[in-house]
Design a protein around this motif. Structure first.
Motif, PDB file in Angstrom:
ATOM      1  N   SER B  15       0.882  -1.495   0.024  1.00  0.00           N
ATOM      2  CA  SER B  15       0.204   0.169  -0.009  1.00  0.00           C
ATOM      3  C   SER B  15       0.723   1.281  -0.124  1.00  0.00           C
ATOM      4  O   SER B  15       1.858   0.979   0.288  1.00  0.00           O
ATOM      5  CB  SER B  15      -0.809   0.547   1.268  1.00  0.00           C
ATOM      6  N   ILE B  16       0.243   2.366   0.415  1.00  0.00           N
ATOM      7  CA  ILE B  16       1.123   3.746  -0.399  1.00  0.00           C
ATOM      8  C   ILE B  16       1.865   3.958   1.219  1.00  0.00           C
ATOM      9  O   ILE B  16       2.759   4.649   0.789  1.00  0.00           O
ATOM     10  CB  ILE B  16      -0.313   4.404  -0.666  1.00  0.00           C
ATOM     11  N   PHE B  17       1.131   3.011   2.028  1.00  0.00           N
ATOM     12  CA  PHE B  17       1.953   4.125   3.456  1.00  0.00           C
ATOM     13  C   PHE B  17       3.319   2.851   3.643  1.00  0.00           C
ATOM     14  O   PHE B  17       3.625   3.453   4.673  1.00  0.00           O
ATOM     15  CB  PHE B  17       0.554   3.315   4.728  1.00  0.00           C
ATOM     16  N   GLU B  18       3.341   2.005   2.623  1.00  0.00           N
ATOM     17  CA  GLU B  18       4.503   1.536   2.952  1.00  0.00           C
ATOM     18  C   GLU B  18       5.688   1.544   2.326  1.00  0.00           C
ATOM     19  O   GLU B  18       6.879   1.049   1.967  1.00  0.00           O
ATOM     20  CB  GLU B  18       4.190   0.295   2.891  1.00  0.00           C
ATOM     21  N   ASN B  20       8.583   5.386   0.958  1.00  0.00           N
ATOM     22  CA  ASN B  20       9.112   6.161   1.710  1.00  0.00           C
ATOM     23  C   ASN B  20       8.662   6.838   1.530  1.00  0.00           C
ATOM     24  O   ASN B  20       8.630   7.211  -0.091  1.00  0.00           O
ATOM     25  CB  ASN B  20      10.939   6.246   1.384  1.00  0.00           C
ATOM     26  N   ARG B  21       7.897   8.526   1.989  1.00  0.00           N
ATOM     27  CA  ARG B  21       7.242   9.428   1.945  1.00  0.00           C
ATOM     28  C   ARG B  21       8.497  10.217   1.511  1.00  0.00           C
ATOM     29  O   ARG B  21       8.271  12.106   1.072  1.00  0.00           O
ATOM     30  CB  ARG B  21       6.264   9.606   2.332  1.00  0.00           C
ATOM     31  N   GLN B  46      11.809   6.545  -4.361  1.00  0.00           N
ATOM     32  CA  GLN B  46      10.875   6.599  -2.971  1.00  0.00           C
ATOM     33  C   GLN B  46      10.468   4.796  -2.860  1.00  0.00           C
ATOM     34  O   GLN B  46       9.773   4.680  -1.916  1.00  0.00           O
ATOM     35  CB  GLN B  46       9.526   6.864  -3.371  1.00  0.00           C
ATOM     36  N   LYS B 205       2.670  -0.633  -7.647  1.00  0.00           N
ATOM     37  CA  LYS B 205       2.852  -1.483  -6.702  1.00  0.00           C
ATOM     38  C   LYS B 205       4.100  -2.946  -6.934  1.00  0.00           C
ATOM     39  O   LYS B 205       5.214  -3.391  -6.303  1.00  0.00           O
ATOM     40  CB  LYS B 205       1.835  -1.966  -5.974  1.00  0.00           C
TER      41      LYS B 205
END
Lengths: 392, 321
Positions: B15-18, B20-21, B46, B205
């Motif tokens: 998911s997008i939460f995993e 590097n932001r 990222q 992903k």
């Protein structure tokens, strides 16, 4: 640097290539990326031997071309490592593009060039057409007259390169030096390691704060970079002399920017590389017979040792400038053109005879040197001032 | 390379939460609106927590991000030339190793060589081959926009059959590019490379997982990223990701990986969309949809199906073993 004085030395019988390999082994080199080419091969073979036995402690990267050899050295230097390669002839031509990248990035990379003729026709023997094709690529260009000088200059090259942020090439004549066995007085490993130390800290890809290298430069900035680079190259002579002086304390050998024999003689033969020894021996004999002849052997070509060269012209009437390469369609060979433009710039008038000789391994014996000295001595007002010698 | 314990360390991106932001590409660079390669670069950088060293070949990504005195790179970055990113990266990797042995470097960084299709399929192929053979630990990324876009849309050996470019123009005698796209993955895999994969910016992903997997390998790895160029392919900038998506959904660009020689299709396409759905968005293929070029279109469809079958056959044969 008192601790370097009177170090242990060891006299060995080595070829020029082997001497270079030992210099690299002793110089705390981190990365050797090289591709084999005659007559450089023994350099890489010996370094590979040293790597296999553990005597060379850096990384040996057997690349798939000379272009990649220089590319890998550039990558290594960008990461802060001390990098070395060796090549000759076609290999130098193939890495031509990367020579400019190395110098433009201001990277301290060292290279040995085992000078050899360029194809076509194919020829594996010695002349200077390879290096002259790259002479404007922004590398410091040093020349060795013998194996020991090649050894010394390679050791010095690391210190010079890292001090002035420019790549350094040490030229040694193919076969004449690379494959001839000569006595070489090597310094001890400790002495060389102490002399070269480790590369000083510089901006690198390993820095914690990310840095960018090799940016694109537009017309508003490009010339500034080039001017800066040119000034650094011209000014590098001071540092080269310092390093040579420091090395001389260690070894007793100071090769300097040029070697003069028969200072102030009416005729001076200007030479590059190993054939200078032949000219010098001949000049000595002729001088003993009362003739006014001498030899200037250049150890640096880039930067051109302007001041030291002009100082050597006191009392000289004729310069016979000996080129082992051709600049097709030019007013003279590349070395002669360099000297003539230097004389003109300083308003100094000397008779100049530009000779092209020794191409593709063509020999140069004492009788040849004598013939040419005599020609220079007798040259009248209508003498031929630019010709090939020895091709008949 | 089998049994490499490092492999267990990589985490797939679910998911997008995993991810590097932290942005690794600063805003304000000069890439075109809707640039596919820049989307690829952002996703690649990222994917990772650690900052990799990136060695860029000359090309669109390089010139648009690094005009002196500005640089958009927030990771250590260098450009040297067009054909040698793999060789420069080799030197960086070897140097890091040497400095680590000498105790002068704490940690080796991942090294990513980044080149376009011209810098990979054509002029950089030798340097790539050399680096793969020597086994340097690096990820080589080819962002494939299927032509020399930086110099103005000239054909490369990655340009697909039938595509218009400025050096494979469409005329009475020429159908666009007459030759089929080089199988770069096949070439890389033939080196015995531990990990090679294709990816598309539309399947982020999958792409980011593959980057992580590649970087975790102790050896050379290869990622072939499909990165549409709206200027060269002649489509609207807003459609970049859509074009990339349709390339996958029509089986035009299969997404798969080859790990130690074992093929696996990572995005199976059981029911492909008609190839026209991909072609019709792009001006470079517009001539193929005209009746007089129906034979050329048929030939292209054959090439696409053959490529798909070959990869799937390799994957299924190995799945049975």
């Amino acid at each position: 640097m008192a601790q370097f004085e009177s170090v242990q030395t060891r006299k060995s019988l080595l070829t020029g290539d082997e001497a270079v390999a030992h210099a690299v082994r002793q110089s705390n080199v981190d990365l050797v990326a090289a591709y084999p080419i005659t007559p450089q091969t023994i350099i890489v073979e010996r370094i590979a031997d040293f790597a296999a036995s553990g005597a060379f402690t850096g990384q040996f990267v057997p690349v798939e071309s000379e272009h990649s050899a220089m590319s890998a050295c550039i990558g290594g230097a960008l990461a802060g490592a001390r990098a070395f390669t060796a090549t000759a002839s076609q290999g130098l031509a193939l890495m031509h593009e990367m020579l400019y990248a190395a110098s433009g990035l201001r990277l301290p990379i060292s290279m040995a060039i085992a000078n050899r003729a360029l194809n076509s026709p194919l020829n594996i023997h010695n002349d200077h057409t390879d290096v002259m094709g790259s002479i404007d690529s922004g590398w410091i260009q040093l020349f060795a007259e013998n194996a020991e000088e090649a050894y010394d200059r390679v050791i010095q090259s690391f210190r010079i390169a890292e001090a002035v942020n420019l790549p350094v090439a040490v030229n040694l004549d193919g076969f004449t030096l690379t494959h001839s066995t000569e006595p070489v007085e090597m310094l001890s490993d400790e002495a060389v390691r102490g002399f070269v130390g480790r590369p000083p800290k510089r901006d690198s890809l390993m820095d914690e704060a990310p840095k960018s290298f090799g940016l694109m430069s537009l017309p508003d900035s490009y010339q500034f970079f080039k001017e800066d680079q040119s000034r650094a190259t011209t000014g590098s002579g001071v540092t080269i002399s310092q390093v040579e002086g420091e090395y001389a304390k260690l070894s007793g050998r100071d090769h300097g920017p040029l070697k003069i024999f028969g200072s102030g003689s009416k005729v001076m033969m200007v030479m590059l590389g190993s054939y200078a020894g032949t000219a010098r021996t001949t000049a000595r004999q002729m001088k003993n017979g009362g003739e006014q002849v001498g030899v200037i052997s250049l150890g640096w070509l880039r930067p051109f040792p302007e001041r030291q060269f002009l100082d050597a012209l006191e009392g000289v009437e004729t310069l016979m400038i000996m080129d082992r390469s051709v600049s097709y369609g030019a007013p003279a060979g590349p070395l002669a053109s360099d000297v003539m433009s230097l004389l003109y710039r300083y308003g100094i008038k000397r008779k100049v005879i530009a000779v092209t000789y020794g191409l593709g391994g063509r020999g140069f014996l004492e009788e040849d040197a004598m013939k040419l000295f005599r020609y220079a001595e007798k040259s009248g007002p209508s003498f031929e001032s630019f010709f090939f010698y020895g091709g008949e | 390379m089998e049994g490499n314990s490092k492999l267990s360390q990589f985490q797939p991106v679910k998911s997008i939460f995993e991810i590097n932001r932290e942005e690794r590409m600063a805003p304000g660079h000069r890439a075109c609106a809707g640039c596919g390669p820049m989307i690829a670069v952002r996703q690649i950088l990222q994917s990772l927590d650690v900052k990799p060293v990136v060695i860029s070949a000359t090309g669109c990504v390089e010139v648009t991000t690094s005009t002196y005195p500005d640089s958009a790179w927030l990771v250590p970055w260098a450009h040297v030339a067009f054909e040698n990113s793999a060789a420069v990266a080799s030197g960086v990797e070897a140097a890091m190793h040497a400095l680590k042995v000498r105790g002068e470097l704490k940690e080796e960084r991942p090294v990513i060589a980044l080149a376009g299709d011209g810098g990979t399929f054509d002029i950089g192929l030798q340097a790539l081959s050399g680096a793969l053979e020597r086994g340097h630990r690096m990820l080589y990324v080819c962002y494939d926009n299927e032509a020399y876009m930086n110099t103005g849309i000239q054909r490369s050996s990655a340009t697909p059959f039938g595509a218009w470019t400025t050096t494979s123009p469409v005329g009475k005698e020429w159908p666009g590019k007459a030759e089929i796209k080089k199988d770069i993955m096949g070439i890389v895999v033939a080196h015995g490379t531990p990990y090679a994969a294709t990816a598309s910016i539309s399947h982020w992903k999958d792409l980011m997982t593959k980057v992580r997997k590649a970087v975790s390998q102790n050896g050379p790895t290869f990622l072939h990223v499909y990165a549409p160029c709206n200027r060269g392919w002649r489509f609207e900038p807003k459609d970049t990701v859509e074009v990339a998506k349709r390339a996958v959904e029509t089986r035009f660009f299969p997404l798969y990986e080859v790990e130690n020689g074992r093929y696996r299709v990572t995005v199976p396409v059981a029911k492909p969309r008609p190839l026209e759905d991909f072609l019709s968005l792009q001006g470079r293929f517009s001539h193929l949809l005209k009746p007089e070029n129906s034979e050329t279109l048929k030939e292209l469809k054959g090439i696409v199906e053959e490529r798909w079958s070959k990869i799937n056959a390799a994957a299924s044969v190995q799945a049975q073993v």
